[in-house]
Design a protein around this motif. Sequence first.
Motif, PDB file in Angstrom:
ATOM      1  N   LEU A   1      -1.173   4.647   3.751  1.00 15.08           N
ATOM      2  CA  LEU A   1      -0.345   4.655   2.540  1.00 15.08           C
ATOM      3  C   LEU A   1      -0.453   5.983   1.794  1.00 15.08           C
ATOM      4  O   LEU A   1       0.548   6.516   1.311  1.00 15.08           O
ATOM      5  CB  LEU A   1      -0.784   3.496   1.631  1.00 15.08           C
TER       6      LEU A   1
ATOM      7  N   ASP B   1      -0.976   8.871   3.033  1.00 14.06           N
ATOM      8  CA  ASP B   1      -0.274   9.924   3.776  1.00 14.06           C
ATOM      9  C   ASP B   1       1.240   9.710   3.822  1.00 14.06           C
ATOM     10  O   ASP B   1       1.985  10.637   4.096  1.00 14.06           O
ATOM     11  CB  ASP B   1      -0.784   9.975   5.235  1.00 14.06           C
ATOM     12  N   ALA B   2       1.663   8.482   3.599  1.00 10.94           N
ATOM     13  CA  ALA B   2       3.074   8.148   3.858  1.00 10.94           C
ATOM     14  C   ALA B   2       4.003   8.600   2.735  1.00 10.94           C
ATOM     15  O   ALA B   2       3.625   8.647   1.572  1.00 10.94           O
ATOM     16  CB  ALA B   2       3.207   6.651   4.050  1.00 10.94           C
ATOM     17  N   ASP B   3       5.234   8.951   3.124  1.00 11.45           N
ATOM     18  CA  ASP B   3       6.299   9.186   2.151  1.00 11.45           C
ATOM     19  C   ASP B   3       7.129   7.922   1.974  1.00 11.45           C
ATOM     20  O   ASP B   3       7.731   7.707   0.929  1.00 11.45           O
ATOM     21  CB  ASP B   3       7.208  10.329   2.618  1.00 11.45           C
ATOM     22  N   THR B   4       7.194   7.144   3.057  1.00 15.44           N
ATOM     23  CA  THR B   4       7.962   5.901   3.029  1.00 15.44           C
ATOM     24  C   THR B   4       7.204   4.840   3.821  1.00 15.44           C
ATOM     25  O   THR B   4       6.578   5.155   4.831  1.00 15.44           O
ATOM     26  CB  THR B   4       9.351   6.112   3.696  1.00 15.44           C
TER      27      THR B   4
END
Lengths: 141, 257
Positions: free
Chosen positions: B93, B95-98
């Motif tokens: 989460l 690291d995520a953009d989406t």
Amino acid sequence: SAHGHKGRQGNRSKPQKTVQDALKVVEAAADTLSLSKEGCKKHELYVSFRDLGWQDWIIAPEGYAAFYCEGECAFPLNSYMNATNHAIVQTLVHFINPDTVPKPCCAPTQLHGISVLYFDDSSNVILKKYRNMVVRSCGCH
Amino acid sequence: NFSVDNEVHSSFIQRRLRSQERREMQREILSILGLPHRPRPHVNTKHTAAPMFMLDLYNTISTDAQPPGYSYYKPALPTQGSPMMTPQESRFLDDADTVMSFVNLVDQEKDLLFQQHRREFRFDLSRIPEGEAVTAAEFRIYKNVVQERYENETFSVSVYQVLEKPPNSEVELLLLDQREVWAAEDGWLLFDLTATSNLWLVNPEQNLGLHLVLEDSHGQRRNPHLAGLVTGNGAQEKQPFMVAFFKVNEVRLRSVR
């Protein structure tokens, strides 16, 4: 533009007077609305997903405070928040030559992100991080 | 909707927008959100497993990012009973953009009539955000406690990728992940689908779905319900789903309008 039309104007003093009168009216109106005298500041702007009627597809948030920057960046700049050195120089140059050099702009200096959780057309759920959606602070650039 | 608080100043005069202005405003905000049009979900129940799990993720992000004194990130729904997030998912989460959850497209009622000892799942990955790459993906299925005669038994839960579905013959399967579970266990089982989902994104025609197979301690195939696996008929907040974490791999330029 008045410079290019000089030759065609029969009565030179009358239009100039009209322009001056118009400027006075604008200045008076600006004073009344207290718009132009206001320094560069952060203003409230709340984007409400609820008011947009989007709660059938946006799960969270109900809305977010986006803010915006507005106000005049005029000399002296010291009283305005976060004026860059270049903005101060530009203000001085504008002061010397107001017709060709614009004043610095009131713009965001710090931006923050928000996350939005929503359904797509296929009822899948998307959590998206949007960077630079919220103004944290404003300043003269 | 404009308002004034103690710290900032508002110079706007509030007025009701005309319907054309309202539509234009909505179009602008949709454009900022990167959406071509307003989504029209056919099922928008927020109390099924996937939205509840996603709301957990949202609350985690929003709590981290929330400046003191702000109240705009209020959760819209209670999160009690939602699928728990693991420490690994917490890293994904960050690291995520989406993050995106996918609903199972296979009608479990029909599936039940034909297949007693396995369950089929399919997820449509064709609508993933443009310019984003999968960093992690997993299949999540809930297991209830079994309190009948199987209580002390162990089961093996296997998830297979369907490689081929030749007509008039057995489907070709690839084992992706396997779990040993006790009958008395309770909670979400996670199966890694990162490599598979990347393959499905590159070759959508190879997305033929997943098979879940349950075996008892004697290696005999059993009905997944015997081990307490929720595959379709169970509680809404325990329905299986797939979740994928994405990261932007290219600079997104907003087109001029």
